[in-house]
Structures are given as structure tokens and as C-alpha cells.
Design a protein around this motif. Structure first.
Motif, PDB file in Angstrom:
ATOM      1  N   CYS A 166    -115.143 -53.603  64.341  1.00  0.00           N
ATOM      2  CA  CYS A 166    -114.961 -52.411  65.157  1.00  0.00           C
ATOM      3  C   CYS A 166    -113.732 -51.656  64.648  1.00  0.00           C
ATOM      4  CB  CYS A 166    -114.746 -52.783  66.623  1.00  0.00           C
ATOM      5  SG  CYS A 166    -116.228 -53.342  67.476  1.00  0.00           S
ATOM      6  N   VAL A 167    -113.833 -50.354  64.636  1.00  0.00           N
ATOM      7  CA  VAL A 167    -112.719 -49.507  64.204  1.00  0.00           C
ATOM      8  C   VAL A 167    -112.370 -48.556  65.342  1.00  0.00           C
ATOM      9  CG1 VAL A 167    -111.915 -47.809  62.518  1.00  0.00           C
ATOM     10  CG2 VAL A 167    -113.449 -49.647  61.795  1.00  0.00           C
ATOM     11  N   PHE A 168    -111.077 -48.445  65.621  1.00  0.00           N
ATOM     12  CA  PHE A 168    -110.597 -47.586  66.701  1.00  0.00           C
ATOM     13  C   PHE A 168    -109.562 -46.596  66.173  1.00  0.00           C
ATOM     14  CE2 PHE A 168    -111.772 -51.602  68.667  1.00  0.00           C
ATOM     15  CZ  PHE A 168    -112.468 -51.221  69.803  1.00  0.00           C
ATOM     16  N   VAL A 169    -109.458 -45.457  66.842  1.00  0.00           N
ATOM     17  CA  VAL A 169    -108.279 -44.605  66.696  1.00  0.00           C
ATOM     18  C   VAL A 169    -107.745 -44.326  68.089  1.00  0.00           C
ATOM     19  CG1 VAL A 169    -108.880 -43.491  64.506  1.00  0.00           C
ATOM     20  CG2 VAL A 169    -109.643 -42.451  66.668  1.00  0.00           C
ATOM     21  N   GLY A 170    -106.416 -44.161  68.174  1.00  0.00           N
ATOM     22  CA  GLY A 170    -105.798 -43.909  69.471  1.00  0.00           C
ATOM     23  C   GLY A 170    -104.536 -43.094  69.325  1.00  0.00           C
ATOM     24  N   LYS A 171    -104.070 -42.562  70.439  1.00  0.00           N
ATOM     25  CA  LYS A 171    -102.868 -41.743  70.435  1.00  0.00           C
ATOM     26  C   LYS A 171    -101.901 -42.248  71.501  1.00  0.00           C
ATOM     27  CE  LYS A 171    -104.393 -38.262  73.803  1.00  0.00           C
ATOM     28  NZ  LYS A 171    -104.532 -36.820  74.087  1.00  0.00           N
ATOM     29  N   ARG A 172    -100.687 -41.753  71.420  1.00  0.00           N
ATOM     30  CA  ARG A 172     -99.664 -42.106  72.394  1.00  0.00           C
ATOM     31  C   ARG A 172     -99.694 -41.119  73.546  1.00  0.00           C
ATOM     32  NH1 ARG A 172     -93.174 -43.207  71.293  1.00  0.00           N
ATOM     33  NH2 ARG A 172     -92.645 -43.742  73.460  1.00  0.00           N
ATOM     34  N   GLU A 173     -99.599 -41.651  74.755  1.00  0.00           N
ATOM     35  CA  GLU A 173     -99.441 -40.839  75.957  1.00  0.00           C
ATOM     36  C   GLU A 173     -98.246 -41.386  76.724  1.00  0.00           C
ATOM     37  OE1 GLU A 173    -103.101 -40.826  78.153  1.00  0.00           O
ATOM     38  OE2 GLU A 173    -104.082 -39.438  76.767  1.00  0.00           O
ATOM     39  N   GLY A 174     -97.065 -40.916  76.356  1.00  0.00           N
ATOM     40  CA  GLY A 174     -95.857 -41.419  76.992  1.00  0.00           C
ATOM     41  C   GLY A 174     -95.649 -42.884  76.686  1.00  0.00           C
ATOM     42  N   ASP A 175     -95.657 -43.729  77.709  1.00  0.00           N
ATOM     43  CA  ASP A 175     -95.447 -45.159  77.534  1.00  0.00           C
ATOM     44  C   ASP A 175     -96.758 -45.928  77.417  1.00  0.00           C
ATOM     45  OD1 ASP A 175     -92.791 -44.553  77.790  1.00  0.00           O
ATOM     46  OD2 ASP A 175     -92.650 -45.146  79.899  1.00  0.00           O
ATOM     47  N   PHE A 176     -97.859 -45.197  77.171  1.00  0.00           N
ATOM     48  CA  PHE A 176     -99.176 -45.813  77.069  1.00  0.00           C
ATOM     49  C   PHE A 176     -99.855 -45.417  75.752  1.00  0.00           C
ATOM     50  CE2 PHE A 176     -98.181 -45.567  81.525  1.00  0.00           C
ATOM     51  CZ  PHE A 176     -98.681 -46.739  82.074  1.00  0.00           C
ATOM     52  N   SER A 177    -100.852 -46.205  75.363  1.00  0.00           N
ATOM     53  CA  SER A 177    -101.719 -45.826  74.244  1.00  0.00           C
ATOM     54  C   SER A 177    -103.116 -45.563  74.810  1.00  0.00           C
ATOM     55  CB  SER A 177    -101.773 -46.930  73.184  1.00  0.00           C
ATOM     56  OG  SER A 177    -102.296 -48.130  73.723  1.00  0.00           O
ATOM     57  N   ARG A 178    -103.754 -44.536  74.264  1.00  0.00           N
ATOM     58  CA  ARG A 178    -105.096 -44.161  74.707  1.00  0.00           C
ATOM     59  C   ARG A 178    -106.063 -44.316  73.533  1.00  0.00           C
ATOM     60  NH1 ARG A 178    -107.233 -42.701  79.675  1.00  0.00           N
ATOM     61  NH2 ARG A 178    -105.522 -41.228  80.034  1.00  0.00           N
ATOM     62  N   HIS A 179    -107.114 -45.117  73.702  1.00  0.00           N
ATOM     63  CA  HIS A 179    -108.137 -45.235  72.671  1.00  0.00           C
ATOM     64  C   HIS A 179    -109.009 -43.981  72.718  1.00  0.00           C
ATOM     65  CE1 HIS A 179    -106.812 -49.407  72.670  1.00  0.00           C
ATOM     66  NE2 HIS A 179    -107.519 -49.605  71.576  1.00  0.00           N
ATOM     67  N   LEU A 180    -109.117 -43.309  71.593  1.00  0.00           N
ATOM     68  CA  LEU A 180    -109.836 -42.031  71.538  1.00  0.00           C
ATOM     69  C   LEU A 180    -111.272 -42.168  71.061  1.00  0.00           C
ATOM     70  CD1 LEU A 180    -107.058 -39.811  69.895  1.00  0.00           C
ATOM     71  CD2 LEU A 180    -107.672 -39.921  72.314  1.00  0.00           C
ATOM     72  N   ASP A 181    -111.508 -43.073  70.115  1.00  0.00           N
ATOM     73  CA  ASP A 181    -112.850 -43.178  69.543  1.00  0.00           C
ATOM     74  C   ASP A 181    -113.042 -44.596  69.007  1.00  0.00           C
ATOM     75  OD1 ASP A 181    -115.372 -42.372  68.798  1.00  0.00           O
ATOM     76  OD2 ASP A 181    -114.737 -41.349  66.962  1.00  0.00           O
ATOM     77  N   ARG A 182    -114.311 -44.983  68.888  1.00  0.00           N
ATOM     78  CA  ARG A 182    -114.638 -46.314  68.391  1.00  0.00           C
ATOM     79  C   ARG A 182    -115.898 -46.247  67.538  1.00  0.00           C
ATOM     80  NH1 ARG A 182    -116.541 -50.749  72.700  1.00  0.00           N
ATOM     81  NH2 ARG A 182    -118.270 -49.268  72.837  1.00  0.00           N
ATOM     82  N   VAL A 183    -115.879 -46.997  66.444  1.00  0.00           N
ATOM     83  CA  VAL A 183    -117.088 -47.239  65.667  1.00  0.00           C
ATOM     84  C   VAL A 183    -117.395 -48.721  65.796  1.00  0.00           C
ATOM     85  CG1 VAL A 183    -118.164 -47.242  63.389  1.00  0.00           C
ATOM     86  CG2 VAL A 183    -116.638 -45.368  64.042  1.00  0.00           C
ATOM     87  N   THR A 184    -118.539 -49.044  66.359  1.00  0.00           N
ATOM     88  CA  THR A 184    -118.892 -50.439  66.607  1.00  0.00           C
ATOM     89  C   THR A 184    -119.259 -51.121  65.302  1.00  0.00           C
ATOM     90  OG1 THR A 184    -119.728 -49.840  68.787  1.00  0.00           O
ATOM     91  CG2 THR A 184    -120.411 -51.974  67.898  1.00  0.00           C
TER      92      THR A 184
END
Length: 259
Positions: free
Chosen positions: A107-125
């Protein structure tokens, strides 16, 4: 009639050459102010041609004059800001994610920072039967995930310590905080993060940051799987593939390496 066509073709060639020379000038100015005479010498053009082109670019605010020579003008800076704001990182990253997943099976993910959190933006299974449950939109404390740690590699050690303690509800011991900081130092030195989930789900990931045109971390990319698939002996080659994907995505959004 034939003569008119030849003249138009010749004018087109000359116009293209002039445009390319102007772009060459802006490429030189990217690295800092430079005088017209130095531009002429570096680009192999006459001083008259260099002066004419820089004055034309200056008249349209693509260049400005400083005491050290010509520098990037307000128009270019404005366009740069607009381009950065309009980048769709998920759209740019998606083909590279698919290729990485195809090559590794994970699985491949991309994510971004939202303050003190990380947000997963997309996934390739991936192609494995055991799949990571994390889905696009999931948000976690940033010090708790591989993606999150990759997003923090440019931060100060004090920030690492603070975010780790925060992710553990303020209950982390001084020894645990110190161990996390040491771990992050290792990640930063390598430029990639090897992360074993603290949630007891047996998930392991490799993550690395993706940089924008300013060299700042914009998003991060990771591969993830069950730890018995993403083994220590596979890690070096897999980390190399993740980092190569990050380099390609970074280049696609304007990063050209440290200046």
C-alpha cells in the motif's frame, strides 16, 4: 506567396530564439542577482543583446534592479506564489504512487500536516492479501505515524519532544521522549522513516518527505504493510524506491534540490 511563408517561418525561429534567451536569463537570475555583462558572458550573447533582453523583462516586472545586478521581479514572485497555491499534490503524486505500489506490492500513501496532526490524503492499495486499514481522510497525532514523522524531519528537536509527549497524552516519560528524539535524529540523517506502529496492529511503514519549490516539506509518501512482509532485509531496497518516488514527485512540483 512562398516568400511570405519563408519570412514568417524565419520570424518564428527568431522569436523562439529570443524567448529561449529570455528564459535562460531568468534561469541564471534564480540563483541570485547578476549583472547584464555577466549574463552576456555566461550565456554567450553580446552585451547589447543581454542589455536589451533584461530591460524588456524589467519593463514587464519579471526582473528588478538591485545594487548587485538584476534579480527576480515582483511578477515572477507573484506567479510563484500562485503556482504553489494551485498545486494539486494528490493529482501530481498519484501516478508515482501507482508505480511504486506496482513495483513493491505494498500500500502506498501520501499525507500532509495539519497542525499537530497528519492527514492521509490518498492511498493506492497493494497486491498483498493483508491490507492496511488506514484510509484517505484519516487523521492521527503527527508523532504517531510514519507519514507524520517524515513531515517533521525539518523541525527542531524541542518540537519533536513536545509533539511526542502530546501524542501520548502528556504521560510519556523523559526516557521515552529522549528515545523518540534519538530515533528522529536517525530518521533525519537517513532522510527516511522506518516506523513500527504503536497500536499493536503489526503494521510497519517506510516514509519520506516531498519538498516544494522552496525546499520546504509539503507532503510525505509512505509504503505500509504487515511487519512480516516489510522485513529488515528488504528495507534498504524498499527505502531507496520510496525515496526515489519522493524525489520524482518533488521535482514535478518544482523542487530542484538545495540551493
Amino acid at each position: 506567396m512562398m516568400q511570405d511563408s519563408d519570412e514568417k517561418a524565419e520570424q518564428t525561429v527568431k522569436g523562439t530564439q529570443t524567448l529561449m534567451r529570455a528564459l535562460d536569463i531568468m534561469d541564471e537570475v534564480i540563483d541570485g542577482p547578476i549583472r547584464a555583462a555577466d549574463l552576456a558572458r555566461k550565456l554567450g550573447m553580446s552585451k547589447t543583446t543581454a542589455h536589451r533582453l533584461v530591460q524588456a523583462l524589467k519593463s514587464r516586472n519579471y526582473l528588478t534592479v538591485t545594487r548587485d545586478g538584476f534579480a527576480l521581479g515582483p511578477k515572477l514572485l507573484q506567479l510563484g506564489v500562485l503556482a504553489t497555491e494551485q498545486i494539486d499534490y494528490v493529482r501530481v503524486a498519484r501516478p508515482f504512487m501507482e508505480l511504486l505500489s506496482e513495483r513493491t506490492g505494498f500500500c502506498v500513501f501520501v499525507g500532509k500536516r495539519e497542525g499537530d496532526f497528519s492527514r492521509h490524503l490518498d492511498r493506492v492499495t497493494g497486491t498483498q492479501r493483508l491490507r492496511v486499514a488506514t484510509a484517505p481522510g484519516d487523521r492521527r497525532p503527527i508523532a504517531e505515524t510514519g507519514l507524520g514523522k517524515a513531515l517533521l524531519l525539518d523541525e527542531a528537536e524541542a518540537t519533536w519532544a513536545q509533539l511526542y509527549a502530546q501524542a501520548h497524552g502528556g504521560k510519556a516519560t523523559a526516557r521515552q521522549v529522549d528515545a523518540f528524539v534519538t530515533e528522529m535524529q536517525g530518521h533525519k540523517a537517513r532522510g527516511e522513516v522506518l516506523h513500527d506502529s504503536d497500536l499493536g496492529d503489526g503494521v510497519r511503514s517506510i516514509a519520506t518527505p516531498i519538498r516544494d519549490a522552496k525546499g520546504q516539506i509539503a507532503i510525505a509518501i509512505s509504503i505500509a504493510s504487515a511487519a512480516h512482509y516489510l522485513t529488515d532485509d528488504l528495507r534498504p531496497s524498499l527505502a531507496e524506491q520510496v525515496m526515489r518516488s519522493a524525489e520524482l514527485i518533488s521535482a514535478a512540483v518544482g523542487y530542484s534540490g538545495p540551493r
